[in-house]
Design a protein around this motif. Structure first.
Motif: not given
Length: 182
Positions: A25-31, A33-39, A52-58
Motif C-alpha cells: 500500500s503506497a499510501d500506508a508506506l507514505i504515511g 515514512a511521514r510518521t517516522q519523520v515526525k518521530l 513506496a517509490i519502488q511499489t508505486a513509481p508513477n
C-alpha cells in the motif's frame, strides 16, 4: 488523523497494521515514512520512502512527500529531482511547481525559481507562490515587483500577518532606495 493531530506513536501503530494487511500500500508506506519523520527516525523514514517509490513509481504523491522530506533535510538538488518527477506525472499540479521553485531558490538559482513560481501561479493562483515570487524579487532588490506580489498574496489571504510584514519591508526598502537616489 493520528499523524496530523500529533499522535505519532498511534499513527505508527495504525500504519503498521495497514501494512500488515497490504504490504504494498503506497499510501500506508507514505504515511509510515511521514510518521517516522515526525518521530525523528530519518533512516527508517528513508526506508519507507524507498519502499513506496519502488511499489508505486508513477504515483506523484510518493515523489511529492519524498521531495518535501529531502527539502527539509537540506538535500535541495535531490528534492528538485523529485519535484520534477511530480510535474512529469501531474503537469497541472501548481503546488509541485511552487515546491520546485522553493528548491531552486534554496540553491540560489533565482531565475529558475521565479519561472517555477510563475508557472505555479499560472496553474493555480495561491498566496504561497505569490509570496515566494515576491521574496525572489525582494532578493533581486526589485522591491516594487516584490510589493506587488505580496499584495496579491494578501488579497488571497488577508489575515496572514507574514505577507503584511513582507509587504511593509518591501515598501520600506523601496522608499529607502528612492531617497538614496534623490
Amino acid at each position: 488523523l493520528y499523524l496530523v493531530s500529533g499522535q505519532f506513536k498511534s499513527a505508527e501503530v495504525n500504519f503498521q497494521a495497514a501494512l500488515t494487511l497490504e504490504q504494498s500500500s503506497a499510501d500506508a508506506l507514505i504515511g509510515m515514512a511521514r510518521t517516522q519523520v515526525k518521530l525523528v527516525n530519518y533512516p527508517l523514514a528513508e526506508q519507507y520512502f524507498a519502499r513506496a517509490i519502488q511499489t508505486a513509481p508513477n504515483y506523484s504523491e510518493v515523489h511529492e512527500y519524498y521531495g518535501s522530506y529531502l527539502f527539509l533535510q537540506g538535500k535541495y538538488n535531490h528534492a528538485i529531482d523529485e519535484f520534477k518527477k511530480v510535474i512529469l506525472l501531474s503537469s497541472n499540479y501548481g503546488d509541485a511547481y511552487n515546491s520546485l521553485g522553493a528548491a531552486y531558490f534554496a540553491i540560489g538559482d533565482l531565475q529558475r525559481g521565479i519561472k517555477a513560481f510563475q508557472k505555479s501561479i499560472e496553474i493555480n493562483e495561491n498566496q504561497e507562490a505569490y509570496s515566494n515570487l515576491g521574496t525572489a524579487f525582494f532578493i533581486e532588490k526589485n522591491f516594487e515587483q516584490a510589493a506587488q506580489m505580496y499584495q496579491k498574496a494578501i488579497a488571497l489571504s488577508p489575515d496572514d500577518y507574514r505577507y503584511w510584514g513582507f509587504l511593509a519591508e518591501a515598501f520600506e526598502l523601496e522608499i529607502s532606495e528612492l531617497r538614496t537616489a534623490a
